[in-house]
Design a protein around this motif. Structure first.
Motif, mmCIF file in Angstrom:
data_model
loop_
_atom_site.group_PDB
_atom_site.id
_atom_site.type_symbol
_atom_site.label_atom_id
_atom_site.label_comp_id
_atom_site.label_asym_id
_atom_site.label_seq_id
_atom_site.Cartn_x
_atom_site.Cartn_y
_atom_site.Cartn_z
ATOM 1 N N ARG A 13 -30.902 -18.040 14.573
ATOM 2 C CA ARG A 13 -32.040 -17.384 13.942
ATOM 3 C C ARG A 13 -33.326 -17.745 14.678
ATOM 4 N NH1 ARG A 13 -30.963 -17.984 7.387
ATOM 5 N NH2 ARG A 13 -29.107 -16.653 7.327
ATOM 6 N N GLY A 34 -28.569 -21.081 8.433
ATOM 7 C CA GLY A 34 -27.615 -20.203 7.770
ATOM 8 C C GLY A 34 -26.253 -20.856 7.647
ATOM 9 N N THR A 55 -25.011 -2.079 0.640
ATOM 10 C CA THR A 55 -26.128 -2.975 0.334
ATOM 11 C C THR A 55 -26.187 -3.285 -1.157
ATOM 12 O OG1 THR A 55 -27.381 -2.068 2.190
ATOM 13 C CG2 THR A 55 -28.623 -3.262 0.515
ATOM 14 N N TYR A 63 -23.498 -5.683 -2.036
ATOM 15 C CA TYR A 63 -23.870 -7.039 -1.596
ATOM 16 C C TYR A 63 -24.827 -7.685 -2.600
ATOM 17 C CZ TYR A 63 -26.357 -10.620 1.094
ATOM 18 O OH TYR A 63 -26.948 -11.795 1.503
ATOM 19 N N ILE A 79 -31.678 -19.158 0.297
ATOM 20 C CA ILE A 79 -31.219 -18.068 1.155
ATOM 21 C C ILE A 79 -30.338 -18.560 2.293
ATOM 22 C CG2 ILE A 79 -33.256 -18.165 2.639
ATOM 23 C CD1 ILE A 79 -31.324 -15.013 1.504
ATOM 24 N N TYR A 80 -30.590 -19.786 2.771
ATOM 25 C CA TYR A 80 -29.804 -20.302 3.893
ATOM 26 C C TYR A 80 -28.419 -20.790 3.458
ATOM 27 C CZ TYR A 80 -32.132 -24.485 2.026
ATOM 28 O OH TYR A 80 -32.631 -25.460 1.196
ATOM 29 N N THR A 106 -25.204 -13.632 4.765
ATOM 30 C CA THR A 106 -26.152 -12.532 4.935
ATOM 31 C C THR A 106 -25.465 -11.181 4.751
ATOM 32 O OG1 THR A 106 -25.749 -12.357 7.308
ATOM 33 C CG2 THR A 106 -27.458 -13.919 6.584
ATOM 34 N N THR A 163 -25.513 -8.884 6.931
ATOM 35 C CA THR A 163 -24.844 -8.604 8.208
ATOM 36 C C THR A 163 -23.441 -9.206 8.228
ATOM 37 O OG1 THR A 163 -26.970 -8.582 9.356
ATOM 38 C CG2 THR A 163 -25.000 -8.875 10.707
ATOM 39 N N GLN A 164 -23.300 -10.428 7.734
ATOM 40 C CA GLN A 164 -21.976 -11.055 7.675
ATOM 41 C C GLN A 164 -21.055 -10.299 6.719
ATOM 42 O OE1 GLN A 164 -23.563 -14.979 6.660
ATOM 43 N NE2 GLN A 164 -22.662 -15.829 8.536
#
Length: 744
Positions: A179, A190, A218, A221, A248-249, A253, A255-256
């Motif tokens: 990142r 992450g 989305t 998710y 959040i970390y 994500t 994307t994952q």
């Protein structure tokens, strides 16, 4: 061919262990006494000499077997390689090319050691960084020898390390691109996706995405994060329960999540679409729609010559034998040393690499099987050739468009030599052979073009055409068999060794003697590997009907396409432009199949014609292209006639409409209002129906010419003249009943 040994043969030595030794034949001396071999799986070591007689004896006794398939064979083209792979190959080849050319000296320890040191010293001159060491040179040499003695053997095995499409293990270190703002404590590095995360992903997909609600990925998710990645819950002032998410970390994500979904779920397009839209919608919108020529030639395979000529015979189409499709082109490949015809191709391709590829592919083909395709039964001894040479001599016509790299055919390492322009004498051997062919066919074949063709008053030989291409090919094969086995080469210059052995000057005898006494140049490759490297390539596109060849209305399918649902994905718009585009190879003579080379170049996927393209089966591409062109011509010819017929139809319709307007205008009551005209349509329809039933009713065995019989008109007039009391008024009764119901 276990009676002979050739360069690049793979021999497997049987032993008591489960790991037999597989050796590649690297070089054979001219006397056919010593061969150098190398273990293709060895981590260390160097080529070792073996007596040819020892290997042949072991073959005959069953202690050794020849392997038909090369595990290191790899078919790749430059356009499929990355810049990194090309750079590595060029560098490695530049280092060892001068070494491997020095056969057999490079196989001897004393010469090899000093030669490698000299290469290293020359390479490192003026270099302060990235200096070459001897260990690297030996690594390149082993790879070159083990993997078939081709330049492409030096391509690194990056393909084995990519792991594309596979679940990676997870550990402490974060995978993927770092990142940009990972130093920020609110963002950090992450997390890796664990097996526990994957279980949550599967539940979320089933619960929030594969449903009739058609949520976006989305949205699915976000719903998943809300339910499964929370630290606690809270209630707002209205009493609504809300989730307090983890940092959040610590959350995978989007994307994952998307990557995992594509990896696991998009392989089954039907299931996903059916769950979201239903079986009917899938079936409706997304399912698949179904000097002297002997100079510099040591022995057989030192050099082949290839050339093409246009036959002096007109042929007809297999589709329609009334179609005259012109004169075929004959490609012939001849071994310079023995004069043996080793390959042939008869087709409609003009002098070009496409036709030459077919002939070269045939040179490496099992001739017993090839002849059987044309109804000719032979033994292996009658046509022994199924090898590739060290070099091929052709001219610009045959080699135009050839995909050569540095004067070599990729993957096969066959050297290409060009004859100079206007110097057919450099290939005089094969040029003379064409005159022999024409001499054989002239007296017998219908459609042969004689010297007076096109002269005023001369006979038009094209009208005599009777043979199709396959029948003409059969004749050429029989001529070749005669040449190889029974044609004495009166002008062949035998050397002293041949004279001492009293070798007869027949091509087959010279070939056999050369293999025994002058072998070392012929090389064997898997027949499929040769064909994949020589067959024409073409672009294809994945569509809802199947794999479509560019410019041809022909569709194919393969097991991979069916398993991965290419057609469904194409129709559903789930394939990008690059994913739809394919590179295929095909044989001009067999449109029943095309082939998809794999990414690693060592295998292929076989594709079959779909049922909708079945009419093209068992025809060659030339006939198919002629058929398509003929149908287009007929369609254009019919356009004028069809347009004329349409104009005539319009005129007939207008005429009927005009007559109807006149009749309606003459018989209409001008005193009737529009309301009066449209009232009582149902009663008028019933009356009209009753009248038409009189004229439309069937009457069998009707005597039309019997004057005593009543005509329908007479019967009708008599019926009209009957007293009203004798003829029931059904319509009147119906009107009366209807009025009574209205009055109550």
């Amino acid at each position: 061919m276990n009676d002979y040994l050739f360069t690049n043969d793979l021999i497997e030595w049987k032993n008591s262990s489960d790991n037999p030794v597989i050796e590649r034949v690297l070089w054979i001396d001219e006397g056919y006494v010593i061969a150098f071999v190398f273990d293709i799986n060895a981590k260390l070591g160097f080529p070792q000499p073996r007596r040819v007689s020892e290997i042949l004896e072991a073959l005959s006794e069953g202690f050794v077997t020849k392997l038909p398939n090369d595990p290191w064979a790899r078919i790749v083209s430059d356009e499929d390689l990355t810049d990194r792979e090309k750079t590595h190959r060029v560098k490695a080849w530049g280092i060892i090319s001068s070494l491997v050319a020095q056969e057999p000296s490079i196989y001897y320890r004393d010469f090899r050691g000093s030669a490698v040191k000299q290469v290293v010293e020359n390479y490192n001159i003026g270099r302060n960084e990235e200096k070459l060491v001897e260990k690297t040179v030996y690594k390149y040499l082993r790879r070159f020898w083990q993997r078939g003695k081709t330049e492409n053997a030096l391509i690194p095995d990056y393909i084995n390390s990519s792991g594309k499409g596979e679940n990676k293990g997870f550990g402490e270190k974060k995978r993927g691109r770092p990142r940009k703002y990972r130093q920020d404590l609110d963002i950090r590095e992450g997390v890796n996706v664990t097996e526990e995360d994957r279980k949550i992903f599967r539940v979320a997909i089933a619960k929030y995405y594969n449903t009739p609600k058609k949520n976006s990925l989305t949205s699915a998710y976000e719903q998943m994060v809300k339910e499964y990645y929370k630290d606690d819950i809270r209630y707002d002032k209205n009493g609504v329960m809300k989730s307090i998410l983890k940092p959040i970390y610590e959350i995978p994500t989007l994307t994952q999540f998307r990557y995992w979904y594509q990896l696991e779920y998009q392989k089954n397009v039907k299931k996903t679409i059916t769950l979201r839209e239903g079986e009917k919608k899938f079936a409706l919108k997304h399912r698949a729609i179904t000097g002297t020529s002997q100079m510099e030639t040591i022995g057989p395979g030192s050099r082949y010559q290839i050339d093409a000529t246009i036959a002096d015979v007109y042929v007809v189409s297999k589709y329609n034998r009334t179609w005259i499709i012109g004169r075929p082109v004959i490609y012939v490949v001849i071994d310079v040393f023995s004069r043996m015809v080793v390959g042939v191709y008869v087709g409609l391709e003009g002098p070009s690499w496409m036709g030459a590829m077919m002939a070269l592919s045939n040179a490496a083909t099992d001739k017993v099987k090839f002849c059987k395709e044309y109804g000719i039964e032979i033994t292996e001894e009658e046509w022994l050739c199924h090898h590739l040479p060290d070099a091929i001599l052709g001219d610009r016509g045959e080699l135009l468009g050839m995909p050569i790299e540095k004067n070599f055919i990729p993957n096969l390492h066959v050297r290409i030599e060009n004859a100079a322009a206007y110097r057919a004498d450099w290939k005089g051997l094969i040029e003379r052979y064409f005159s022999i062919i024409h001499g054989h066919v002239k007296p017998f074949l219908p459609g042969y073009v004689d010297v007076d063709f096109r002269q005023r008053g001369a006979h038009d030989y094209r009208l005599d055409s009777r043979l199709d291409i396959d029948q003409f090919t059969e004749i050429i094969i029989r001529i070749i068999l005669f040449h190889n086995n029974h044609h004495h080469l009166d002008t062949y210059e035998r050397d002293e060794a041949m004279i001492a052995d009293d070798v007869r000057c027949f091509p087959t005898d010279l070939w056999k003697w050369g293999i025994t006494n002058r072998s070392g140049r012929l090389r064997t490759f898997s027949e499929d590997v040769v064909k994949l490297n020589l067959m024409p390539t073409e672009k294809a596109t994945i569509s809802a009907e199947g794999i479509k060849l560019k410019g041809k209305e022909m569709y194919y399918l393969c097991e991979k396409a069916i398993k991965e649902q290419w057609r469904e994905r194409a129709r559903s718009g789930l394939l990008s432009a690059s994913e739809k585009s394919l590179k295929v190879v095909y044989d001009i003579r067999k449109p029943n199949f095309i082939y998809l080379p794999s990414a690693d170049g060592r295998s292929f996927e076989k594709c079959f014609l779909t049922d909708s393209s079945e009419r093209y089966a068992d025809k060659n591409f030339h006939d198919i292209e002629y058929l398509i062109a003929y149908e287009k011509l007929q369609n254009q010819k019919n356009q004028g006639k069809e347009l004329q017929d349409k104009v005539d139809l319009v005129a007939d319709i207008e005429n009927v409409a005009t007559r109807a307007e006149k009749m309606t205008g003459d018989g209409s009551n001008s005193n009737s209002s529009n309301r009066q005209r449209i009232s009582g349509i149902r009663d008028k329809r019933s009356s009209e129906k009753a009248e038409r039933r009189v004229t439309e009713g069937f009457e069998l065995a009707k005597a039309e010419n019997n004057q005593d019989c009543e005509s329908p008109a007479d019967s009708k007039s008599q019926a009209l003249e009957q007293p009203k009391s004798l003829k029931p008024d059904h319509l009147g009764l119906l009107r009366q009943k209807r009025q009574e119901r209205k009055d109550g």
